[in-house]
Structure formats: C-alpha cells, structure tokens
Design a protein around this motif. Structure first.
Motif, PDB file in Angstrom:
ATOM      1  N   MET A 204       0.823  -1.201   0.000  1.00 37.12           N
ATOM      2  CA  MET A 204       0.000   0.000   0.000  1.00 37.12           C
ATOM      3  C   MET A 204       0.863   1.259   0.000  1.00 37.12           C
ATOM      4  SD  MET A 204      -2.668   1.366   2.908  1.00 37.12           S
ATOM      5  CE  MET A 204      -1.323   1.776   4.043  1.00 37.12           C
ATOM      6  N   THR A 205       1.843   1.322   0.889  1.00 31.60           N
ATOM      7  CA  THR A 205       2.660   2.528   0.967  1.00 31.60           C
ATOM      8  C   THR A 205       3.498   2.713  -0.287  1.00 31.60           C
ATOM      9  OG1 THR A 205       4.314   1.265   2.220  1.00 31.60           O
ATOM     10  CG2 THR A 205       2.726   2.555   3.484  1.00 31.60           C
ATOM     11  N   ALA A 206       3.969   1.613  -0.879  1.00 26.59           N
ATOM     12  CA  ALA A 206       4.734   1.724  -2.122  1.00 26.59           C
ATOM     13  C   ALA A 206       3.852   2.220  -3.259  1.00 26.59           C
ATOM     14  CB  ALA A 206       5.343   0.367  -2.481  1.00 26.59           C
ATOM     15  N   SER A 207       2.622   1.733  -3.307  1.00 28.69           N
ATOM     16  CA  SER A 207       1.688   2.149  -4.354  1.00 28.69           C
ATOM     17  C   SER A 207       1.367   3.627  -4.236  1.00 28.69           C
ATOM     18  CB  SER A 207       0.401   1.314  -4.255  1.00 28.69           C
ATOM     19  OG  SER A 207      -0.602   1.812  -5.115  1.00 28.69           O
ATOM     20  N   LEU A 208       1.042   4.081  -3.026  1.00 24.38           N
ATOM     21  CA  LEU A 208       0.648   5.478  -2.840  1.00 24.38           C
ATOM     22  C   LEU A 208       1.834   6.427  -2.912  1.00 24.38           C
ATOM     23  CD1 LEU A 208      -2.042   4.965  -0.063  1.00 24.38           C
ATOM     24  CD2 LEU A 208      -2.429   5.636  -2.430  1.00 24.38           C
ATOM     25  N   ALA A 209       3.051   5.906  -2.805  1.00 23.45           N
ATOM     26  CA  ALA A 209       4.240   6.749  -2.961  1.00 23.45           C
ATOM     27  C   ALA A 209       4.368   7.271  -4.387  1.00 23.45           C
ATOM     28  CB  ALA A 209       5.491   5.961  -2.576  1.00 23.45           C
ATOM     29  N   ALA A 210       3.655   6.625  -5.322  1.00 22.79           N
ATOM     30  CA  ALA A 210       3.704   7.051  -6.725  1.00 22.79           C
ATOM     31  C   ALA A 210       2.896   8.319  -6.975  1.00 22.79           C
ATOM     32  CB  ALA A 210       3.183   5.928  -7.623  1.00 22.79           C
ATOM     33  N   VAL A 211       2.078   8.726  -6.011  1.00 27.77           N
ATOM     34  CA  VAL A 211       1.275   9.941  -6.183  1.00 27.77           C
ATOM     35  C   VAL A 211       2.179  11.165  -6.042  1.00 27.77           C
ATOM     36  CG1 VAL A 211      -0.669  11.271  -5.300  1.00 27.77           C
ATOM     37  CG2 VAL A 211      -0.747   8.770  -5.248  1.00 27.77           C
ATOM     38  N   PRO A 212       2.209  12.050  -7.046  1.00 24.54           N
ATOM     39  CA  PRO A 212       3.056  13.245  -6.974  1.00 24.54           C
ATOM     40  C   PRO A 212       2.679  14.119  -5.780  1.00 24.54           C
ATOM     41  CG  PRO A 212       2.241  12.894  -9.203  1.00 24.54           C
ATOM     42  CD  PRO A 212       1.491  11.949  -8.330  1.00 24.54           C
ATOM     43  N   GLU A 213       3.631  14.838  -5.239  1.00 26.03           N
ATOM     44  CA  GLU A 213       3.434  15.645  -4.038  1.00 26.03           C
ATOM     45  C   GLU A 213       2.236  16.599  -4.140  1.00 26.03           C
ATOM     46  OE1 GLU A 213       3.728  16.797  -0.273  1.00 26.03           O
ATOM     47  OE2 GLU A 213       4.942  15.219  -1.187  1.00 26.03           O
ATOM     48  N   PRO A 214       2.052  17.335  -5.245  1.00 24.70           N
ATOM     49  CA  PRO A 214       0.910  18.262  -5.294  1.00 24.70           C
ATOM     50  C   PRO A 214      -0.453  17.567  -5.223  1.00 24.70           C
ATOM     51  CG  PRO A 214       2.525  18.794  -6.977  1.00 24.70           C
ATOM     52  CD  PRO A 214       2.907  17.458  -6.430  1.00 24.70           C
ATOM     53  N   GLN A 215      -0.516  16.312  -5.592  1.00 26.56           N
ATOM     54  CA  GLN A 215      -1.781  15.585  -5.601  1.00 26.56           C
ATOM     55  C   GLN A 215      -1.992  14.706  -4.359  1.00 26.56           C
ATOM     56  OE1 GLN A 215       0.037  15.498  -8.873  1.00 26.56           O
ATOM     57  NE2 GLN A 215      -1.163  17.397  -9.005  1.00 26.56           N
ATOM     58  N   ARG A 216      -1.111  14.827  -3.370  1.00 23.89           N
ATOM     59  CA  ARG A 216      -1.176  13.926  -2.228  1.00 23.89           C
ATOM     60  C   ARG A 216      -2.200  14.392  -1.196  1.00 23.89           C
ATOM     61  NH1 ARG A 216       2.552  10.177  -2.370  1.00 23.89           N
ATOM     62  NH2 ARG A 216       2.370   9.699  -0.149  1.00 23.89           N
ATOM     63  N   ALA A 217      -3.468  14.467  -1.628  1.00 29.75           N
ATOM     64  CA  ALA A 217      -4.571  14.877  -0.757  1.00 29.75           C
ATOM     65  C   ALA A 217      -5.703  13.881  -0.918  1.00 29.75           C
ATOM     66  CB  ALA A 217      -5.038  16.283  -1.114  1.00 29.75           C
ATOM     67  N   LEU A 218      -6.183  13.370   0.194  1.00 36.80           N
ATOM     68  CA  LEU A 218      -7.261  12.388   0.193  1.00 36.80           C
ATOM     69  C   LEU A 218      -8.520  13.047   0.735  1.00 36.80           C
ATOM     70  CD1 LEU A 218      -8.190   9.472  -0.231  1.00 36.80           C
ATOM     71  CD2 LEU A 218      -7.304   8.927   2.045  1.00 36.80           C
ATOM     72  N   VAL A 219      -9.471  13.307  -0.158  1.00 40.17           N
ATOM     73  CA  VAL A 219     -10.727  13.974   0.207  1.00 40.17           C
ATOM     74  C   VAL A 219     -11.853  12.951   0.140  1.00 40.17           C
ATOM     75  CG1 VAL A 219     -12.341  15.841  -0.333  1.00 40.17           C
ATOM     76  CG2 VAL A 219      -9.878  16.170  -0.671  1.00 40.17           C
ATOM     77  N   THR A 220     -12.502  12.701   1.272  1.00 37.72           N
ATOM     78  CA  THR A 220     -13.523  11.656   1.375  1.00 37.72           C
ATOM     79  C   THR A 220     -14.777  12.195   2.061  1.00 37.72           C
ATOM     80  OG1 THR A 220     -12.602  10.908   3.484  1.00 37.72           O
ATOM     81  CG2 THR A 220     -11.795   9.833   1.487  1.00 37.72           C
ATOM     82  N   CYS A 221     -15.839  11.393   2.033  1.00 42.12           N
ATOM     83  CA  CYS A 221     -17.073  11.782   2.729  1.00 42.12           C
ATOM     84  C   CYS A 221     -16.860  11.746   4.241  1.00 42.12           C
ATOM     85  CB  CYS A 221     -18.220  10.854   2.336  1.00 42.12           C
ATOM     86  SG  CYS A 221     -18.852  11.125   0.654  1.00 42.12           S
ATOM     87  N   GLU A 222     -16.393  10.611   4.751  1.00 44.65           N
ATOM     88  CA  GLU A 222     -16.196  10.439   6.191  1.00 44.65           C
ATOM     89  C   GLU A 222     -14.711  10.522   6.531  1.00 44.65           C
ATOM     90  OE1 GLU A 222     -17.105   7.212   9.803  1.00 44.65           O
ATOM     91  OE2 GLU A 222     -17.021   6.533   7.734  1.00 44.65           O
ATOM     92  N   GLY A 223     -14.410  10.992   7.738  1.00 46.70           N
ATOM     93  CA  GLY A 223     -13.030  11.053   8.188  1.00 46.70           C
ATOM     94  C   GLY A 223     -12.541   9.707   8.679  1.00 46.70           C
ATOM     95  N   ALA A 224     -12.640   8.707   7.829  1.00 49.12           N
ATOM     96  CA  ALA A 224     -12.336   7.332   8.215  1.00 49.12           C
ATOM     97  C   ALA A 224     -10.953   6.887   7.774  1.00 49.12           C
ATOM     98  CB  ALA A 224     -13.385   6.391   7.617  1.00 49.12           C
ATOM     99  N   PHE A 225     -10.192   7.776   7.135  1.00 48.87           N
ATOM    100  CA  PHE A 225      -8.935   7.361   6.512  1.00 48.87           C
ATOM    101  C   PHE A 225      -7.711   7.996   7.157  1.00 48.87           C
ATOM    102  CE2 PHE A 225     -12.331   6.730   3.544  1.00 48.87           C
ATOM    103  CZ  PHE A 225     -12.059   5.485   2.996  1.00 48.87           C
ATOM    104  N   SER A 226      -7.862   8.479   8.378  1.00 51.90           N
ATOM    105  CA  SER A 226      -6.743   9.163   9.043  1.00 51.90           C
ATOM    106  C   SER A 226      -5.538   8.243   9.204  1.00 51.90           C
ATOM    107  CB  SER A 226      -7.195   9.681  10.409  1.00 51.90           C
ATOM    108  OG  SER A 226      -8.228  10.632  10.275  1.00 51.90           O
ATOM    109  N   TYR A 227      -5.777   6.992   9.572  1.00 53.43           N
ATOM    110  CA  TYR A 227      -4.676   6.062   9.786  1.00 53.43           C
ATOM    111  C   TYR A 227      -4.016   5.681   8.463  1.00 53.43           C
ATOM    112  CZ  TYR A 227      -6.775   5.638  14.427  1.00 53.43           C
ATOM    113  OH  TYR A 227      -7.285   5.910  15.678  1.00 53.43           O
ATOM    114  N   LEU A 228      -4.814   5.449   7.429  1.00 50.29           N
ATOM    115  CA  LEU A 228      -4.272   5.137   6.111  1.00 50.29           C
ATOM    116  C   LEU A 228      -3.478   6.324   5.575  1.00 50.29           C
ATOM    117  CD1 LEU A 228      -6.098   3.364   3.189  1.00 50.29           C
ATOM    118  CD2 LEU A 228      -4.846   5.482   2.790  1.00 50.29           C
ATOM    119  N   ALA A 229      -4.063   7.542   5.697  1.00 49.00           N
ATOM    120  CA  ALA A 229      -3.382   8.739   5.204  1.00 49.00           C
ATOM    121  C   ALA A 229      -2.061   8.961   5.934  1.00 49.00           C
ATOM    122  CB  ALA A 229      -4.296   9.959   5.367  1.00 49.00           C
TER     123      ALA A 229
END
Length: 329
Positions: A204-229
């Motif tokens: 998971m961390t290797a996959s999400l490391a591919a996201v460029p720095e300016p796009q590294r924002a996770l916007v969701t309906c519920e605040g359920a992803f704090s630990y993943l983020a």
C-alpha cells in the motif's frame, strides 16, 4: 449443568424476576408485556446447543464483517466466527435486532472494535453473561480534530494494517483463554496472518508513494482514513467526521469545495456505506473527478470487490492511486 445452560438459566431467571412481584414498585401492563417478550427471546436463544451451532466449536461473534474476517484468519478451523452486522451495513448507527440478541446469547465470546465505534454495543450486551474483548486495546489512537467529535479517538484504526497486527495479538490472547487446548494453533495462525498484513502494508505505501506531491490529498465523505493517510503520507480532508452524523451540512460541503479548489485536488472519494450525493456536489462545483468508492466499515459479499480485509486495503490503495495520478481516467 453445562456452562452455557447455566448462563441461560441465570439470565432467564433475572428477566423473570424483573417481571414478577418484588419489593420494587410493580410493573404496569406494558412493563409486564415487555418483560414477557424479553424472557421469550432469552428462552428461545437458550434453546440451542451449548455453542449455538452443531459442530461443538466455541462461537465467536464480532460486531462487523471486517473484524470477522480477521478473526477467522486467527481462529482457523478451531472456532466458529460470525458477524452481527451483514456485508454492506453501516456500523456506527447500527440498531441490533431481537435476532442479534438471540445470536449473542449463544456466543462464547464477543469481539468489538472499541474506540467509540459501536455506540450501541454497551446496551446490546447489557444483561448477557458473555465474555467480550476489545480488539483495539493497545493501539495508539489518532484524535478527531474537528466537529462535535473533536478530541475523541478516531475509531477506524483497522485502516492501518500495522494496527490490525495489534488486533491479531489481542485475538490470539482472547481465543487462547477461550480454548486453551488450541492456543498454539491460534499463535501460529496469528503470526502467519501478521506476515500477510505487513506485506499488504508495504504494498500500500509503495503504491501510494507514486502519487506526486501536489496531488497527495485524500478527500472523502467520512473522516475514516486518518490512519491510512498517516501511513501513506497523504493530507486528509473529509466532509464529516463520523458517519453517525448521517447528513452533510452546507458549511461542511462549502469547506470541501474550497479545499479542493485551493489545492487543485484531482479526485475525490466516498465510502460504500453512505450516499455519495454530498461529494457529487463538490465534484459539480469544482470540476474535479469522482475517483471511486472506497471501503471502510464493511466488506462486500463474497463475489464483490472486497470479500476480505486484505482485499479492502488493496482495493482502496489501488483506487486512490489511480485516481490521484490520473491513471484511472
């Protein structure tokens, strides 16, 4: 008298006594009727076998499907593991049914997440003489930073496979106390599954490391992803903190719109157990893309996209990565 039968006898006797005469003020007609219903449910529940199933294995009951899947990996074929809620159910505001109470009264152990996730749980187990364990015990919780839940622990600790390794240790301990003869098997199963959890964490961390720095924002309906983020180094923004709120306010939607515009967020997401209508308003107002549906509080059916917890983490990481990098366009 067998352990389960003795437990049922105690609970039934207690319920029966509450409906009869005592030194307390007598119940009115409605109170007597209610007591009769409770007693009927208890006696029906106690009519099953000692473990509530036909194979003689101890029964472990979890509050939701994610915990049930993790528990099955630890239990192997030594225990019967079931979930109170079904696939696709929203866990925060769940309302237990009489059938749930009957099932719980037959269980030998009940597992809950804790961290204020199951607001209904305390009342659900009140009066049931069944052991229970909190699987998040020992996890260092992140705090909710705003709204009515500010300062309270974010309950979605399982969205980090690192935390779930703590869950596994707690399950191994609880299962070993329940069934000491199979303690070695639970320990071996737990260690093997923790290896799989670490592999998924690394993937998971290797996959999400591919996201460029300016796009590294996770916007969701519920605040359920704090630990993943946190694990993946993503910034987090959500419309509401906890699904128990049920409905987004205009102020919450406006805040999300302003954040997406200011940060040029390429995609936004919503969870499988709630309506994505509020997030679609953000999409319409900003021109960003709806990146896809993420899973948090519930697994899917067996033929769905996330029949297991490991599938859930892989699915979410893949959907987020593709949407934020534009690979899923």
């Amino acid at each position: 008298m067998p352990k389960f039968a003795f437990r049922c006898a105690k609970v039934a006797a207690r319920a029966n006594a509450s409906g009869g005469t005592s030194s307390r003020r007598p119940l009115g007609p409605l109170g007597v009727a209610a007591a009769a219903v409770v007693l009927s449910l208890l006696l029906t529940a106690c009519g099953g076998g000692a473990a509530g199933n036909g194979d003689g294995k101890p029964v472990v009951l979890t509050t939701f499907t994610v915990l049930a899947d993790v528990a099955r990996n630890v239990a192997g074929d030594k225990l019967t593991v079931e979930s109170i809620t079904k696939a696709g159910a929203e866990i925060h505001g769940y309302e237990p049914t009489p059938g749930d109470i009957r099932k719980a009264s037959k269980a030998d152990l009940i597992l809950d997440n804790g961290l204020n996730l199951e607001a209904w749980f305390g009342q659900f187990v009140e009066g049931l003489d069944v052991k229970h364990a909190v699987v998040s015990e020992g996890v260092e919780p992140m705090s909710i930073s705003e709204d009515a839940y500010q300062g309270k622990p974010n309950p979605h600790a399982w969205m980090s496979p690192l935390n779930v390794q703590v869950y596994v240790d707690n399950m191994v301990k609880a299962f070993s106390e329940l069934d000491p003869e199979n303690a070695a098997a639970f320990k071996a199963n737990g260690e093997a599954y923790k290896g799989e959890l670490q592999a998924v964490q690394d993937q998971m961390t290797a996959s999400l490391a591919a996201v460029p720095e300016p796009q590294r924002a996770l916007v969701t309906c519920e605040g359920a992803f704090s630990y993943l983020a946190r694990d993946a180094g993503l910034k987090e923004l959500y419309i509401w903190a906890v699904n128990a709120e049920q409905q987004a306010t205009p102020q919450q939607i406006t805040r999300a719109i302003e954040y997406v515009r200011a940060n040029k967020v390429p995609a936004v997401f919503c969870e499988s157990t709630v309506s994505d209508a509020p997030m679609q308003q953000v999409v319409e107002a900003t021109g960003t893309r709806f990146g896809g549906t993420l899973y948090v509080d519930s697994l899917s059916e067996a033929d769905g996209p996330v029949p297991t917890y490991l599938d859930l983490i892989r699915h979410d990481a893949d959907v987020i990565t593709k949407a934020l990098t534009g690979a899923g366009s």
